[in-house]
Design a protein around this motif. Structure first.
Motif, mmCIF file in Angstrom:
data_model
loop_
_atom_site.group_PDB
_atom_site.id
_atom_site.type_symbol
_atom_site.label_atom_id
_atom_site.label_comp_id
_atom_site.label_asym_id
_atom_site.label_seq_id
_atom_site.Cartn_x
_atom_site.Cartn_y
_atom_site.Cartn_z
ATOM 1 N N ARG A 1 8.228 13.303 -9.841
ATOM 2 C CA ARG A 1 9.252 12.265 -9.683
ATOM 3 C C ARG A 1 8.868 11.061 -10.545
ATOM 4 O O ARG A 1 8.627 9.965 -10.042
ATOM 5 N N VAL A 2 8.826 11.316 -11.846
ATOM 6 C CA VAL A 2 8.286 10.316 -12.765
ATOM 7 C C VAL A 2 9.147 9.061 -12.808
ATOM 8 O O VAL A 2 8.638 7.934 -12.699
ATOM 9 N N MET A 3 10.472 9.225 -12.985
ATOM 10 C CA MET A 3 11.347 8.065 -13.107
ATOM 11 C C MET A 3 11.306 7.210 -11.841
ATOM 12 O O MET A 3 11.253 5.976 -11.913
ATOM 13 N N GLU A 4 11.321 7.865 -10.695
ATOM 14 C CA GLU A 4 11.241 7.129 -9.428
ATOM 15 C C GLU A 4 9.952 6.329 -9.347
ATOM 16 O O GLU A 4 9.953 5.160 -8.938
ATOM 17 N N SER A 5 8.844 6.934 -9.748
ATOM 18 C CA SER A 5 7.555 6.247 -9.707
ATOM 19 C C SER A 5 7.514 5.085 -10.688
ATOM 20 O O SER A 5 6.991 4.009 -10.376
ATOM 21 N N VAL A 6 8.064 5.307 -11.886
ATOM 22 C CA VAL A 6 8.082 4.241 -12.892
ATOM 23 C C VAL A 6 8.856 3.030 -12.386
ATOM 24 O O VAL A 6 8.424 1.880 -12.550
ATOM 25 N N VAL A 7 10.010 3.275 -11.764
ATOM 26 C CA VAL A 7 10.815 2.173 -11.216
ATOM 27 C C VAL A 7 10.016 1.403 -10.175
ATOM 28 O O VAL A 7 10.004 0.155 -10.167
ATOM 29 N N LEU A 8 9.335 2.126 -9.279
ATOM 30 C CA LEU A 8 8.536 1.465 -8.244
ATOM 31 C C LEU A 8 7.411 0.640 -8.864
ATOM 32 O O LEU A 8 7.149 -0.493 -8.447
ATOM 33 N N PHE A 9 6.743 1.212 -9.884
ATOM 34 C CA PHE A 9 5.663 0.491 -10.558
ATOM 35 C C PHE A 9 6.187 -0.777 -11.226
ATOM 36 O O PHE A 9 5.551 -1.844 -11.162
ATOM 37 N N VAL B 1 0.831 -1.204 0.000
ATOM 38 C CA VAL B 1 0.000 0.000 0.000
ATOM 39 C C VAL B 1 0.866 1.254 0.000
ATOM 40 O O VAL B 1 0.633 2.206 -0.775
ATOM 41 N N VAL B 2 1.885 1.287 0.858
ATOM 42 C CA VAL B 2 2.749 2.468 0.951
ATOM 43 C C VAL B 2 3.504 2.703 -0.354
ATOM 44 O O VAL B 2 3.622 3.843 -0.829
ATOM 45 N N VAL B 3 4.025 1.635 -0.946
ATOM 46 C CA VAL B 3 4.750 1.788 -2.219
ATOM 47 C C VAL B 3 3.822 2.346 -3.295
ATOM 48 O O VAL B 3 4.199 3.234 -4.070
ATOM 49 N N SER B 4 2.578 1.846 -3.361
ATOM 50 C CA SER B 4 1.635 2.315 -4.380
ATOM 51 C C SER B 4 1.281 3.786 -4.193
ATOM 52 O O SER B 4 1.272 4.568 -5.151
ATOM 53 N N THR B 5 0.962 4.175 -2.951
ATOM 54 C CA THR B 5 0.583 5.572 -2.708
ATOM 55 C C THR B 5 1.781 6.505 -2.903
ATOM 56 O O THR B 5 1.632 7.616 -3.398
ATOM 57 N N TYR B 6 2.962 6.047 -2.533
ATOM 58 C CA TYR B 6 4.171 6.859 -2.704
ATOM 59 C C TYR B 6 4.468 7.062 -4.187
ATOM 60 O O TYR B 6 4.805 8.178 -4.624
ATOM 61 N N VAL C 1 8.884 -2.541 -10.462
ATOM 62 C CA VAL C 1 9.256 -3.533 -9.447
ATOM 63 C C VAL C 1 8.012 -4.230 -8.897
ATOM 64 O O VAL C 1 7.975 -5.467 -8.782
ATOM 65 N N LEU C 2 6.989 -3.446 -8.569
ATOM 66 C CA LEU C 2 5.746 -4.039 -8.070
ATOM 67 C C LEU C 2 5.110 -4.952 -9.106
ATOM 68 O O LEU C 2 4.624 -6.039 -8.785
ATOM 69 N N ALA C 3 5.119 -4.510 -10.368
ATOM 70 C CA ALA C 3 4.510 -5.301 -11.437
ATOM 71 C C ALA C 3 5.230 -6.631 -11.620
ATOM 72 O O ALA C 3 4.596 -7.682 -11.780
ATOM 73 N N VAL C 4 6.559 -6.590 -11.592
ATOM 74 C CA VAL C 4 7.342 -7.822 -11.763
ATOM 75 C C VAL C 4 7.050 -8.797 -10.622
ATOM 76 O O VAL C 4 6.813 -9.998 -10.846
ATOM 77 N N ILE C 5 7.057 -8.282 -9.397
ATOM 78 C CA ILE C 5 6.772 -9.139 -8.240
ATOM 79 C C ILE C 5 5.361 -9.718 -8.339
ATOM 80 O O ILE C 5 5.140 -10.905 -8.073
ATOM 81 N N ALA C 6 4.403 -8.874 -8.743
ATOM 82 C CA ALA C 6 3.015 -9.333 -8.849
ATOM 83 C C ALA C 6 2.865 -10.398 -9.924
ATOM 84 O O ALA C 6 2.184 -11.415 -9.713
ATOM 85 N N VAL C 7 3.496 -10.193 -11.078
ATOM 86 C CA VAL C 7 3.403 -11.176 -12.168
ATOM 87 C C VAL C 7 4.004 -12.511 -11.747
ATOM 88 O O VAL C 7 3.423 -13.585 -11.973
#
Length: 250
Positions: free
Chosen positions: A217-225, A203-208, A227-233
């Motif tokens: 902070r587009v690049m930072e957000s893209v990296v977080l997305f 939840v914190v990673v998504s809201t951040y 990472v989350l997407a890879v883990i989720a897949v």
């Protein structure tokens, strides 16, 4: 007698009531009333948040919804809590969508806090509902294989640890698990504690990340997305193996 005990002793005589000349077990009347209350609450929440959900799909709708909810004061909190309630109880909205919206509306920390409060409210609601309506109510919505797995988890004596891990891993069907865990002997307080703490990192990673998009902070957000997407897949592809591993099967 609890729902679980009643299921273990189905032949025990139950009190009956007569409604419109028809006699039925009192337990069935309580279950019927519970279902009516469940659908009434869901309909009420839908009516509250539907105008905002529909607006999202209009041109420029996302920006307008964010502005409207932000400017709504305490009512905005209720709207977001309503969305989170629907996301968990009905599960037709992906959890990540509501979390991203929370981050955009209220920032990473307040947004995450509101999401977690919504998770506690909706999870407690489901727990009490399932305890009153029993396994048949859950069986109509949840694959039998998941119910069987959680029965195996309970027998291992490691149910608490397993539930925490399942809610910690992104991509796991947490909303499905929320309906199954109340069928076990896990107390409500333990259920809420484990599932809420397990949800916090995702939840914190998504809201951040969502707040980062609005803050530039587009690049930072893209990296977080990513990472989350890879883990989720990976979790989705391997979820059956992960569940089998947790239950002690090879």
């Amino acid at each position: 007698m609890t729902t679980k005990q009643q299921q273990d002793h189905p032949t025990q005589t139950q009190p009956t009531v007569t409604i419109f000349g028809r006699t039925m077990p009192k337990g069935d009347l309580v279950k019927f009333g519970g279902l009516i209350a469940f659908f009434a609450i869901v309909v009420a929440v839908c009516l509250l948040v539907w105008p905002y959900v529909a607006e999202i799909f209009e041109p420029g709708g996302v920006d307008r919804v964010i502005a409207d909810v932000r400017n709504a004061g305490p009512i905005g909190f209720l709207i977001l809590l309503g969305l989170q309630f629907l996301q968990v109880v009905v599960a037709f909205i992906p959890g990540e969508v509501v979390q991203l919206a929370a981050g955009m509306m209220y920032g990473p920390w307040l947004g995450a806090l509101l999401i977690l409060i919504g998770c506690v409210i909706s999870s407690a609601f489901i727990y009490e509902l399932v305890n009153r309506l029993g396994a048949p109510f859950v069986q109509s919505m949840v694959p039998v294989k998941y119910m069987d797995k959680f029965r195996e988890f309970e027998k291992t004596g490691k149910l608490n640890s397993i539930v925490f891990i399942l809610f910690l891993i992104p991509g796991m069907p947490k909303d499905v698990f929320t309906y199954i865990v109340p069928l076990t002997d896990m107390p409500l307080r333990t259920f809420l504690l484990l599932t809420t703490i397990g949800r916090i990192p995702g939840v914190v990673v998504s809201t951040y990340a969502a707040d980062g998009l609005l803050d530039g902070r587009v690049m930072e957000s893209v990296v977080l997305f990513v990472v989350l997407a890879v883990i989720a897949v990976v979790a989705i592809l391997l979820k059956d193996k992960l569940i089998a591993l947790l239950s002690g099967k090879k």
